[in-house]
Motif scaffolding. Structure first.
Motif, PDB file in Angstrom:
ATOM      1  N   TYR A  65       0.946  -1.185  -0.035  1.00  0.00           N
ATOM      2  CA  TYR A  65       0.034   0.071  -0.028  1.00  0.00           C
ATOM      3  C   TYR A  65       1.032   1.363   0.022  1.00  0.00           C
ATOM      4  O   TYR A  65       0.227   2.347   0.239  1.00  0.00           O
ATOM      5  CB  TYR A  65      -0.856   0.025   1.230  1.00  0.00           C
ATOM      6  CG  TYR A  65      -1.895  -1.178   1.172  1.00  0.00           C
ATOM      7  CD1 TYR A  65      -3.134  -0.898   0.300  1.00  0.00           C
ATOM      8  CD2 TYR A  65      -1.702  -2.428   2.030  1.00  0.00           C
ATOM      9  CE1 TYR A  65      -4.121  -2.200   0.214  1.00  0.00           C
ATOM     10  CE2 TYR A  65      -2.791  -3.418   1.944  1.00  0.00           C
ATOM     11  CZ  TYR A  65      -3.795  -3.226   0.959  1.00  0.00           C
ATOM     12  OH  TYR A  65      -4.768  -4.079   0.766  1.00  0.00           O
ATOM     13  N   ALA A  66       2.054   1.281  -0.605  1.00  0.00           N
ATOM     14  CA  ALA A  66       2.893   2.305  -0.506  1.00  0.00           C
ATOM     15  C   ALA A  66       2.331   3.627  -1.244  1.00  0.00           C
ATOM     16  O   ALA A  66       2.629   4.741  -0.955  1.00  0.00           O
ATOM     17  CB  ALA A  66       4.161   1.975  -1.144  1.00  0.00           C
ATOM     18  N   ASN A  67       1.635   3.112  -2.315  1.00  0.00           N
ATOM     19  CA  ASN A  67       0.884   4.067  -3.007  1.00  0.00           C
ATOM     20  C   ASN A  67      -0.493   4.787  -2.600  1.00  0.00           C
ATOM     21  O   ASN A  67      -0.931   5.833  -3.223  1.00  0.00           O
ATOM     22  CB  ASN A  67       0.865   3.801  -4.668  1.00  0.00           C
ATOM     23  CG  ASN A  67       2.416   3.652  -5.271  1.00  0.00           C
ATOM     24  OD1 ASN A  67       3.333   4.179  -4.679  1.00  0.00           O
ATOM     25  ND2 ASN A  67       2.293   2.582  -5.878  1.00  0.00           N
ATOM     26  N   ASN A  68      -1.137   4.225  -1.621  1.00  0.00           N
ATOM     27  CA  ASN A  68      -2.068   4.597  -1.173  1.00  0.00           C
ATOM     28  C   ASN A  68      -1.957   4.790   0.583  1.00  0.00           C
ATOM     29  O   ASN A  68      -2.350   3.897   1.181  1.00  0.00           O
ATOM     30  CB  ASN A  68      -3.329   3.712  -1.198  1.00  0.00           C
ATOM     31  CG  ASN A  68      -4.543   4.285  -0.978  1.00  0.00           C
ATOM     32  OD1 ASN A  68      -4.982   5.066  -0.225  1.00  0.00           O
ATOM     33  ND2 ASN A  68      -5.551   3.723  -1.877  1.00  0.00           N
ATOM     34  N   LYS A  69      -1.602   5.887   1.127  1.00  0.00           N
ATOM     35  CA  LYS A  69      -1.440   6.139   2.331  1.00  0.00           C
ATOM     36  C   LYS A  69      -2.751   6.046   3.368  1.00  0.00           C
ATOM     37  O   LYS A  69      -2.750   5.440   4.436  1.00  0.00           O
ATOM     38  CB  LYS A  69      -0.854   7.414   2.615  1.00  0.00           C
ATOM     39  CG  LYS A  69       0.545   7.921   1.869  1.00  0.00           C
ATOM     40  CD  LYS A  69       1.625   6.695   2.475  1.00  0.00           C
ATOM     41  CE  LYS A  69       2.898   7.015   1.598  1.00  0.00           C
ATOM     42  NZ  LYS A  69       3.862   6.202   2.098  1.00  0.00           N
ATOM     43  N   ALA A  70      -3.800   6.289   2.750  1.00  0.00           N
ATOM     44  CA  ALA A  70      -4.970   6.092   3.536  1.00  0.00           C
ATOM     45  C   ALA A  70      -5.375   4.680   3.837  1.00  0.00           C
ATOM     46  O   ALA A  70      -5.929   4.157   4.789  1.00  0.00           O
ATOM     47  CB  ALA A  70      -6.222   6.811   2.697  1.00  0.00           C
ATOM     48  N   LEU A  72      -3.143   2.249   3.625  1.00  0.00           N
ATOM     49  CA  LEU A  72      -2.138   1.654   4.615  1.00  0.00           C
ATOM     50  C   LEU A  72      -2.399   1.997   5.971  1.00  0.00           C
ATOM     51  O   LEU A  72      -2.300   1.186   6.995  1.00  0.00           O
ATOM     52  CB  LEU A  72      -0.784   2.169   4.279  1.00  0.00           C
ATOM     53  CG  LEU A  72       0.435   1.914   5.002  1.00  0.00           C
ATOM     54  CD1 LEU A  72       0.480   0.529   5.141  1.00  0.00           C
ATOM     55  CD2 LEU A  72       1.650   2.931   4.745  1.00  0.00           C
ATOM     56  N   ALA A  73      -2.692   3.288   6.348  1.00  0.00           N
ATOM     57  CA  ALA A  73      -3.037   3.580   7.668  1.00  0.00           C
ATOM     58  C   ALA A  73      -4.232   3.116   8.168  1.00  0.00           C
ATOM     59  O   ALA A  73      -4.136   2.444   9.317  1.00  0.00           O
ATOM     60  CB  ALA A  73      -3.271   5.194   7.623  1.00  0.00           C
ATOM     61  N   ASP A  74      -5.214   2.671   7.348  1.00  0.00           N
ATOM     62  CA  ASP A  74      -6.433   1.812   7.611  1.00  0.00           C
ATOM     63  C   ASP A  74      -6.084   0.317   8.199  1.00  0.00           C
ATOM     64  O   ASP A  74      -6.446  -0.168   9.198  1.00  0.00           O
ATOM     65  CB  ASP A  74      -7.514   1.962   6.640  1.00  0.00           C
ATOM     66  CG  ASP A  74      -8.687   1.095   6.946  1.00  0.00           C
ATOM     67  OD1 ASP A  74      -9.269   1.297   8.145  1.00  0.00           O
ATOM     68  OD2 ASP A  74      -9.435   0.357   6.162  1.00  0.00           O
ATOM     69  N   ILE A  75      -5.461  -0.065   7.290  1.00  0.00           N
ATOM     70  CA  ILE A  75      -5.075  -1.512   7.460  1.00  0.00           C
ATOM     71  C   ILE A  75      -4.233  -1.656   8.546  1.00  0.00           C
ATOM     72  O   ILE A  75      -4.162  -2.733   9.392  1.00  0.00           O
ATOM     73  CB  ILE A  75      -4.623  -2.321   6.026  1.00  0.00           C
ATOM     74  CG1 ILE A  75      -4.500  -3.954   6.188  1.00  0.00           C
ATOM     75  CG2 ILE A  75      -3.122  -1.766   5.613  1.00  0.00           C
ATOM     76  CD1 ILE A  75      -5.445  -4.367   6.613  1.00  0.00           C
ATOM     77  N   THR A  76      -2.969  -0.979   8.622  1.00  0.00           N
ATOM     78  CA  THR A  76      -2.303  -0.851   9.905  1.00  0.00           C
ATOM     79  C   THR A  76      -3.011  -0.581  11.328  1.00  0.00           C
ATOM     80  O   THR A  76      -2.656  -1.405  12.192  1.00  0.00           O
ATOM     81  CB  THR A  76      -1.162   0.155   9.651  1.00  0.00           C
ATOM     82  OG1 THR A  76      -0.428  -0.097   8.400  1.00  0.00           O
ATOM     83  CG2 THR A  76      -0.163   0.086  10.677  1.00  0.00           C
ATOM     84  N   GLY A  77      -3.881   0.073  11.239  1.00  0.00           N
ATOM     85  CA  GLY A  77      -4.494   0.443  12.396  1.00  0.00           C
ATOM     86  C   GLY A  77      -5.335  -0.932  12.805  1.00  0.00           C
ATOM     87  O   GLY A  77      -5.497  -1.391  13.996  1.00  0.00           O
ATOM     88  N   LYS A  78      -6.163  -1.744  11.830  1.00  0.00           N
ATOM     89  CA  LYS A  78      -6.748  -2.623  11.956  1.00  0.00           C
ATOM     90  C   LYS A  78      -5.794  -3.855  12.449  1.00  0.00           C
ATOM     91  O   LYS A  78      -6.389  -4.642  13.589  1.00  0.00           O
ATOM     92  CB  LYS A  78      -7.583  -3.201  10.776  1.00  0.00           C
ATOM     93  CG  LYS A  78      -8.620  -2.213  10.397  1.00  0.00           C
ATOM     94  CD  LYS A  78      -9.362  -2.541   9.093  1.00  0.00           C
ATOM     95  CE  LYS A  78     -10.530  -1.550   8.872  1.00  0.00           C
ATOM     96  NZ  LYS A  78     -11.267  -1.836   7.684  1.00  0.00           N
ATOM     97  N   LEU A  79      -4.616  -3.941  11.920  1.00  0.00           N
ATOM     98  CA  LEU A  79      -3.854  -5.020  12.293  1.00  0.00           C
ATOM     99  C   LEU A  79      -3.640  -4.770  13.784  1.00  0.00           C
ATOM    100  O   LEU A  79      -3.373  -5.728  14.472  1.00  0.00           O
ATOM    101  CB  LEU A  79      -2.569  -4.899  11.330  1.00  0.00           C
ATOM    102  CG  LEU A  79      -2.947  -5.631   9.937  1.00  0.00           C
ATOM    103  CD1 LEU A  79      -1.792  -5.289   9.112  1.00  0.00           C
ATOM    104  CD2 LEU A  79      -3.376  -7.195  10.051  1.00  0.00           C
TER     105      LEU A  79
END
Length: 133
Positions: A65-70, A72-79
């Motif tokens: 998700y390097a090209n989609n910061k939103a 990336l932030a969403d999946i990282t938070g969920k993880l």
């Protein structure tokens, strides 16, 4: 290029595993003290692998998700939320699994360590399977 990194990772892992095998207290367990040391070693090893696999998953997500910061932030938070909730559930389940023994006894500690190691190993496999290309 990806296969080169994979090969290097496997070599490093193999070298580390060989080094750890020399220091494995689970070889030739003959008494309760050694059994306790083995259960502690197994728990610590499994928890370190879990931590490493979680960090590996976060790295895979950063790459994917390097090209989609939103996203990336969403999946990282969920993880991160899922991992915290899973740890609470694991700890509660293992406290129940070790319950018949008196808290603080060798039996309780060994049962708790064995449960934590087993559940951490299962979770590690799950985390390792996510986001593989």
């Amino acid at each position: 290029m990806k296969s080169i990194f994979l090969a290097l990772a496997l070599i490093a892992t193999g070298a580390q595993a060989a080094e750890e095998a020399d220091n494995n207290p689970c070889d030739a367990v003959e008494n309760d003290v050694q059994t306790l040391e083995c259960s502690t070693y197994s728990k610590n090893t499994a928890e370190q692998l879990l931590k490493d696999n979680f960090q590996g998953l976060l790295e895979r997500m950063k790459t994917q998700y390097a090209n989609n910061k939103a996203q990336l932030a969403d999946i990282t938070g969920k993880l991160q939320t899922a991992e915290q909730l899973w740890m609470k559930s694991r700890d509660a389940d293992c406290a129940i699994a070790a319950f018949p023994a008196a808290v603080g006894s060798k039996t309780y500690t060994m049962d708790l360590n064995d449960c934590l190691a087993s559940k951490s190993d299962e979770r590690s496999e799950f985390l390792e399977s996510i986001g593989q290309e």
